[in-house]
Design a protein around this motif. Structure first.
Motif, short mmCIF file in Angstrom:
data_model
loop_
_atom_site.label_atom_id
_atom_site.label_comp_id
_atom_site.label_asym_id
_atom_site.label_seq_id
_atom_site.Cartn_x
_atom_site.Cartn_y
_atom_site.Cartn_z
N GLU A 276 9.52 -9.14 -25.31
CA GLU A 276 9.50 -10.58 -25.59
C GLU A 276 10.78 -10.90 -26.37
O GLU A 276 11.85 -10.63 -25.88
N ARG B 163 11.15 6.31 -23.77
CA ARG B 163 10.61 5.63 -22.59
C ARG B 163 11.74 4.97 -21.78
O ARG B 163 11.64 4.87 -20.57
N LEU C 44 13.38 7.71 -19.86
CA LEU C 44 12.53 8.16 -18.75
C LEU C 44 12.38 7.09 -17.66
O LEU C 44 11.67 7.29 -16.68
N LEU D 80 10.86 4.19 -17.94
CA LEU D 80 9.59 3.45 -18.01
C LEU D 80 9.81 2.07 -18.60
O LEU D 80 8.99 1.17 -18.44
N ARG E 101 13.10 13.04 -10.57
CA ARG E 101 11.98 13.19 -11.50
C ARG E 101 11.36 14.59 -11.44
O ARG E 101 10.69 15.01 -12.36
N LEU F 107 12.36 16.81 -14.25
CA LEU F 107 11.95 16.39 -15.59
C LEU F 107 10.68 17.11 -16.04
O LEU F 107 9.79 17.36 -15.25
N GLY F 108 10.65 17.41 -17.32
CA GLY F 108 9.39 17.83 -17.93
C GLY F 108 9.08 16.86 -19.04
O GLY F 108 10.00 16.43 -19.74
N TYR F 109 7.81 16.46 -19.17
CA TYR F 109 7.49 15.46 -20.18
C TYR F 109 6.23 15.86 -20.94
O TYR F 109 5.21 16.19 -20.33
N PRO G 212 3.83 14.06 -23.50
CA PRO G 212 3.56 12.79 -24.18
C PRO G 212 2.94 13.01 -25.54
O PRO G 212 2.55 14.13 -25.88
N VAL H 268 -3.57 10.74 -25.03
CA VAL H 268 -4.48 11.44 -24.12
C VAL H 268 -5.90 11.39 -24.68
O VAL H 268 -6.11 11.65 -25.86
N ARG I 12 2.21 22.35 -18.96
CA ARG I 12 2.19 21.41 -17.85
C ARG I 12 3.61 20.95 -17.52
O ARG I 12 4.00 20.87 -16.35
#
Lengths: 271, 281
Positions: free
Chosen positions: B32, B65, B68, B70, B92, B95-97, B99, B104, B170
């Motif tokens: 915004e 973000r 990445l 996003l 992509r 990439l390893g991410y 979070p 989660v 992961r």
């Protein structure tokens, strides 16, 4: 009681009931885990406008309900994706306006419509042969799509951000999921009724969640609860001469509270 | 106020010559009307181990973000693997991410093994099922971070440190060149924090580029080779002892540098300069 199973209308209702129980529960797993219950309710109520329009225009209300539910589901998804309005706000707007449209349309029709009443509250007797085929076809479609995109739907439900980072088409998958919810609502419409359909989506999945911490097991348990609710509810509603939708939903709620009290998680939380 | 301080910063010189893996030029991000990041320029070369530090609400997560793809900046250029971040597609898979654990749901019914296998999903492709090879790679990734015994354990029942390592496994399962971690040690104890950073140092030694957002400034300093201090602007960027030495910087920008050891300061790359414009605040 047994001879009721020989009646064609009951056979139809049971076939539809089993499919509805499974489909609602399977989609319900995603709805519950993603916290989308309100979207489910919103789409369900939107079908009221669709059904009413169908009656007014003289087309099959199920067809007009599908169109309406998909439009609303995509509308909610699109508006909330654009980021200016929160998802629950978008649902709130569609929820009320589509109901209002339905009420307005009913007012335009002459006299009181019994069929419309059966859509609102669900009725075993309302299920025609065509409805059974439609239920079979739509159920097969929904379950096939869930099967195909099983791992993707799991990923966006568990961790949508990482799914996006790794390049999964999360927007497409989100649209797919709301589409599946819309189709599920339409499938369950006639048996459970517009007002109660979202409960049949949410409750069996919520009950299953109390009893397991495995995703696959949650889905199987939810489907079992769904079948028990619809089949049991249909037979009970016939025996007690009660509305089928309400009986099914109350039975599934009973199962939910049983699961809640038997839940190993609850016992753990009490230690 | 009247003057603000800009930091003249240079990245470590040893990587010069290589193509940057991450490149931000004058990036401004706003939600915004609120500006979250302003004029951030920042380069990460292959093989670097970079920590982004800064106070809460400083825009660290937004920076990640943005990198990445996003979040789209309102101004400036973000390139990752040489392409604008929000157009990344096949890249992509490099990439390893990891979070923030808070993003989660710990009540989600899922096993640690299922979580790690998700790291393979992008490579498996839409609709197709993970193969036994994918499962093998996922198990290997878990063994790599020392949680091989947890395959069948519910993710939510693991300890904080185990959960973090599962999420790192992961990320590894995607065999990344660039590993991005957002606060990987939130809610884990000191020993587990050390374990996480030791693992990252091992990956770094093997040539992986690592970008980690952290508030564990004291710990981070012992492991990374570059620290970027962010507080809406990029406040400082350099080797840990260089950034960490400048205490006035800490006070001025609210960076939590109090934890930092005063290292030797052979050459300060972080220095206050006069700004031409008058600061808006």
């Amino acid at each position: 009681m047994i001879e009721v199973l020989t009646y064609t209308f009951m056979q139809r209702a049971l076939v539809a009931g089993v499919l509805i129980g499974v489909v609602c529960a399977v989609i319900g797993v995603y709805v519950v885990l993603r916290g989308m219950s309100f979207i489910g309710a919103g789409i369900a109520h939107a079908s009221f406008g669709g059904v009413a329009l169908g009656f007014l225009l003289g087309i099959n209300p199920v067809i007009s309900a599908i169109t309406f539910c998909l439009a609303v589901a995509w509308g909610i998804a699109w508006i909330s994706r654009s980021g200016r309005i929160k998802e629950d706000t978008a649902v709130g707007i569609f929820f009320a306006s589509t109901m209002a449209l339905g009420i307005l349309v009913i007012g335009l029709m002459e006299g009181y419509n019994v069929d419309l009443f059966s859509y609102l509250f669900g009725s075993i007797l309302a299920i025609t042969r065509e409805d059974v085929w439609l239920t079979v076809g739509l159920s097969a479609l929904v379950l096939t799509l869930v099967g195909l995109f099983f791992k993707e739907l799991l990923f966006i439900t568990f961790d949508p951000e990482t799914a996006q980072v790794l390049g999964l088409p999360v927007n497409f998958l989100h649209f797919l999921l709301v589409t599946l919810i819309a189709l599920t609502v339409v499938i369950a419409l006639k048996v459970v009724g517009i007002i109660l359909v979202s409960a049949l989506i949410v409750t069996p999945a919520a009950a299953a969640w109390q009893l397991t911490d495995r995703f696959g097991r949650m889905m199987i348990l939810a489907a079992l609860f769904g079948i028990v609710s619809t089949v049991g509810g249909l037979l009970l509603s016939y025996a007690l001469n009660t509305a089928s939708g309400a009986t099914i939903v109350l039975l599934s709620t009973t199962l939910f509270f049983l699961a809640l009290f038997l839940s190993p998680k609850r016992r753990l939380a009490w230690k | 106020m009247g003057t603000t301080h800009r930091v003249v910063s240079t990245a470590p010189a040893r990587e010069t010559g290589a193509e940057p893996i991450i490149e931000l030029r004058d990036v401004t991000v706003a939600f915004e009307d609120q500006i979250v990041l302003e004029d951030v320029s920042f380069t990460v070369y292959p093989g670097m181990f970079v920590a982004i530090i800064g106070p809460n609400g400083a825009g660290k997560t937004t920076l990640i973000r943005t990198i990445l793809g996003l979040v789209k900046p309102v101004k400036g250029e973000v390139r990752v693997f040489g392409k604008p971040a929000w157009t990344l597609k096949e890249e992509r898979k490099r990439l390893g991410y990891v979070p923030q654990i808070l993003s989660v749901d710990l009540h989600f019914p899922i096993t640690a093994g299922e979580v790690v296998l998700m790291g393979r999903y992008a490579r498996v492709g839409l609709i197709r099922r993970p193969s036994s090879e994918d499962v093998r790679i996922a198990r290997e990734a878990m063994a790599r971070v020392g949680v091989e015994g947890l395959w069948d354990k519910p993710f939510g029942k693991l300890s904080g440190g185990q959960r973090q390592r599962v999420l790192i496994a992961r990320a590894l399962a995607n065999t990344p060149e660039l590993l991005v971690l957002d606060e990987p040690t939130t809610g884990v104890d000191v020993a587990a924090t050390q374990t996480v950073y030791s693992l990252l140092r091992e990956f770094h030694a093997e040539g992986m580029t690592i970008l980690v957002v952290s508030h564990d400034v004291g710990v981070v300093a012992n492991f990374v080779d570059t620290v970027a201090c962010v507080n809406r602007r990029l406040v400082a960027h350099g080797r840990p002892h260089e950034v960490l030495g400048s205490e006035e910087l800490a006070q001025m920008y609210g960076c939590d540098v109090a934890y930092f050891h005063h290292g030797r300061v052979p050459h300060i790359v972080v220095e206050p300069v006069e700004r031409e414009e008058v600061a808006s605040d």
